[in-house]
Design a protein around this motif. Structure first.
Motif, short mmCIF file in Angstrom:
data_model
loop_
_atom_site.label_atom_id
_atom_site.label_comp_id
_atom_site.label_asym_id
_atom_site.label_seq_id
_atom_site.Cartn_x
_atom_site.Cartn_y
_atom_site.Cartn_z
N ILE A 145 28.65 41.13 32.76
CA ILE A 145 28.44 39.70 34.13
C ILE A 145 28.28 40.75 35.46
N MET A 146 28.95 41.49 35.69
CA MET A 146 28.24 43.05 36.64
C MET A 146 28.54 44.37 36.87
N ALA A 147 28.17 44.49 37.51
CA ALA A 147 28.24 46.58 38.09
C ALA A 147 29.45 46.31 39.13
N VAL A 148 30.86 46.91 38.25
CA VAL A 148 31.42 47.31 40.11
C VAL A 148 32.00 48.82 40.32
N PRO A 149 32.98 48.97 41.19
CA PRO A 149 32.81 50.51 41.82
C PRO A 149 34.19 50.80 40.45
N ALA A 150 34.22 51.86 40.52
CA ALA A 150 35.39 52.02 40.12
C ALA A 150 37.05 52.48 40.70
N ARG A 151 36.88 52.42 41.62
CA ARG A 151 37.95 52.59 42.79
C ARG A 151 38.36 50.86 42.63
N PRO A 152 37.93 49.93 43.26
CA PRO A 152 39.02 49.07 43.33
C PRO A 152 38.94 47.80 42.43
N ILE A 153 39.08 48.43 40.94
CA ILE A 153 38.58 47.95 39.43
C ILE A 153 40.13 46.90 39.62
N PRO A 154 41.73 47.94 39.87
CA PRO A 154 42.60 46.96 40.09
C PRO A 154 42.84 45.71 40.88
N ALA A 155 42.06 45.52 42.68
CA ALA A 155 41.95 44.79 42.83
C ALA A 155 40.99 43.53 42.92
N ILE A 156 40.19 43.73 41.73
CA ILE A 156 38.65 42.88 41.62
C ILE A 156 39.72 42.09 40.26
N ILE A 157 40.42 42.96 39.61
CA ILE A 157 40.94 41.82 38.40
C ILE A 157 41.79 41.54 38.69
N ARG A 158 42.61 41.31 39.52
CA ARG A 158 43.34 40.39 40.54
C ARG A 158 43.13 39.19 40.85
N GLU A 159 41.98 39.36 41.86
CA GLU A 159 41.26 38.68 41.95
C GLU A 159 40.45 37.69 40.65
N LEU A 160 39.96 38.35 40.88
CA LEU A 160 39.89 37.33 38.75
C LEU A 160 40.38 36.81 38.09
#
Ligand code: HEM
Ligand code: SF4
Length: 560
Positions: free
Chosen positions: A507-522
């Motif tokens: 899908i896309m490249a994402v920075p490592a640090r906000p991954i927990p927040a990105i998963i919650r958003e997903l």
């Protein structure tokens, strides 16, 4: 052609033969140290003996093969000793049911090999261009859905191919997995292996006959490939001769010039399944495999089984309710197909397993008269054959070892390779990310979300299985200003079930640090957007365009 006898196979594994092998390994180390051989000459030899270089110069990674993932208590103790004496006090369970030790000094490898040999374990052919660890479903023998227990066949194939003189210098590594049924996404994942074997029973003249569906040429890495079907039903007595024939075809046709094009999947690409099948049939005619079906009884199957009634629930006995135990039992306990017994899943963050836990677990097993454990492909442990009246005692024992974390086989049970922590090719550190995610994602109760699997690799090679995850990540880097920042590629919608393997889409490249927040958003996006309560995450991902997902996540993926 001369047929190998079973006693010849056993002779290859005698303690004397293994001692000669270890002495030879130590001689080669001395030759390296004295400059008689170069590091380049030593490398393939070292790999063949399960000893890998690691990111930190001067240290080795030692990979111990655990055939079919089966470990007895005494073997757990030996692994603990190796962790303490020669490594960092811990081991790492891998997605191929191995146990790895890092930061081992080359001069200590021989001593570690001797401890392993005395316990019936080996590092032999764990790395390099060899037949790697033969894996199997961690719940083989107890799973309600299996055709039959594949463990004895996996152990038999492993025993026959280990130290086979013709198969330790292959064009490339070769991976074999055994599944008890086709719905093996959470188990052995046969369809991503060079050879995947799925148990089948067919009737002939009213007599059921055991056999296997044979898949060939699957793999992940930079070119994820679904295996092709070599045979819908191979009778069990044909198993060894056919695997041997496949290996001989691979030996002759695999690409020895370009390592990147050398796996069996490229032979399949070049020749097609029809021609490959013809070649295997030819080689089958000159097979040297023993005429007998080589099935090695599982060492952890109890000899005495008492059938007891199945309790309706595992809730803690009243009056003291114990919600923590109930939660653990809800996730980590499964009913076996044998009435009266359950299997306990031990959730380990990305497979990290400390020496005190190895010893403590051995004690818990023995105290409760249990025969052993199995390593699962998701890097957990499974304790089979737990009588229901012992479950609470096992739980209490595991708790004191910090091994009773709830959430096994849920979204918080995250798989990850060692990555840049130790691996030469690693770009990011999946162990750190897996650890954070396993804590942060513990609270979800939505059953569709609990079912999801997150898998992380430190580079595109997919040792952490990111291609077959609902939510997968692999490491890369991006230049942010003057700095290199750790990034991950996000992949969604991977699935393995009875319909086959579907690889996740990038899908896309994402920075490592906000991954927990990105998963919650997903997950919030999925919950809001799903068209019916029963729409699965994977179905939701399949009907949603990449751009929609990217637009939703982009605000969180911007580095500030
Ligand atoms: C020592 C560091 C390691 C290196 C250099 C390494 C290298 C690789 C490479 C190059 C591939 C791609 C294979 C191909 O496309 O032909 C691969 C795949 C894979 N590796 Fe590793 N690996 C390492 C450690 C591990 C570990 C720790 C695990 C288990 C957690 C593992 C399990 C796998 C699996 C499951 C695959 C994908 C399946 C396949 O072979 O196609 N590897 N590895
Ligand atoms: S995926 Fe990459 S970083 Fe992870 S172990 Fe494999 S080669 Fe190393």
């Amino acid at each position: 052609m001369s047929v190998t006898t079973l006693s010849e196979v056993e002779e290859r594994h005698s303690r004397e033969a293994i001692e000669r092998e270890i002495v030879r390994f130590e001689e080669r180390i001395r030759e390296l140290q004295s400059g008689t051989i170069t590091p380049e000459q030593f490398r393939p030899f070292r790999l063949k003996h399960g000893t890998y270089g690691q990111r930190q110069p001067g240290f080795q990674m030692l990979r111990v093969k655990i055939a079919a993932g089966v470990l007895r208590p005494a073997q757990l103790r030996v692994l603990a000793d190796i962790a303490d004496e020669y490594s960092t006090g811990r081991g790492h369970l891998t997605t191929r049911e191995n146990v790895q030790f890092h930061f081992v000094k080359l001069e200590n490898v021989g001593a570690a090999m001797r401890l392993l040999a005395d316990a019936g374990l080996t590092t032999r052919e764990a790395c390099g261009n060899t037949v790697r660890n033969v894996t199997a479903c961690p719940v083989a023998g107890i799973c309600p859905g299996e055709a039959f227990d594949v463990t004895p066949y996996a152990l038999g194939v492993s025993r026959y191919l280990l130290r086979h003189p013709d198969f330790h210098d292959l064009p490339r590594k070769f991976k074999i997995a055994f599944s008890g049924c086709e719905n093996d996404g959470d188990c052995a994942v046969a369809g991503i292996h060079d050879v995947g074997l799925i148990a089948q029973v067919r009737g002939s003249n009213g007599t059921p006959h055991r056999g296997f569906k044979v898949l060939v040429g699957g793999g992940l890495g930079s070119l994820p490939t679904t295996a092709a079907v070599l045979s819908d039903f191979l009778p069990e007595e044909e198993l060894l001769p056919t695997i041997e024939a496949i290996l001989r075809v691979f030996t002759e046709t695999g690409n020895r010039k370009n390592k990147l094009l050398a796996r069996l999947k490229f032979v399949l690409r070049a020749k097609g399944i029809e021609e490959f099948r013809r070649l295997v049939t030819e080689k089958r005619k000159v097979s040297e495999a023993p005429a007998e079906t080589l099935a090695v009884p599982s060492p952890i199957k109890p000899s005495l089984v008492t059938i007891a009634p199945t309790p309706r629930s595992f809730s803690a006995a009243e009056p003291q309710s114990d919600p923590e135990y109930d939660r653990w039992a809800g996730h980590n306990l499964m009913f076996q197909r044998q009435a009266g017994y359950g299997a306990v899943w031990v959730k380990l963050p990305a497979g990290t397993f400390y020496s005190n836990q190895m010893r403590g677990l051995a004690n818990v097993l023995e105290k409760n008269e249990l025969t052993g454990v199995r390593i699962a492909v998701n890097q957990d442990l499974v304790i089979p054959w737990v009588p229901f009246d012992r479950v609470r005692a096992i739980y209490n024992g595991l708790r004191t070892l910090d091994l009773a974390t709830a959430g096994a086989r849920t979204i918080s049970d995250v798989t990850g390779c060692p990555g840049a922590t130790t691996c030469n090719l690693g770009i990011t550190r999946p162990l750190t990310l897996a650890d954070v995610l396993s804590r942060e994602l513990n609270g979800y109760t939505d059953p569709e979300i609990q079912k999801l699997r997150i898998k992380i690799s430190g580079c595109p090679n997919s040792c952490g299985h990111h291609h077959i995850a609902d939510i997968g990540f692999y490491g890369n880097v991006r230049k942010v200003g003057e700095q290199q920042a750790p990034y991950y590629q996000l992949l969604l919608g991977g699935k393995v079930n009875a319909d086959g393997v579907r690889f996740a889409r990038q899908i896309m490249a994402v920075p490592a640090r906000p991954i927990p927040a990105i998963i919650r958003e997903l997950l919030a996006f999925y919950q809001q957007d799903r068209q019916a309560a029963a729409e699965t995450f994977s179905a939701g991902v399949a009907r949603t365009q990449d751009k929609t997902i990217k637009d939703w996540l982009l605000p969180l993926a911007e580095v500030t």
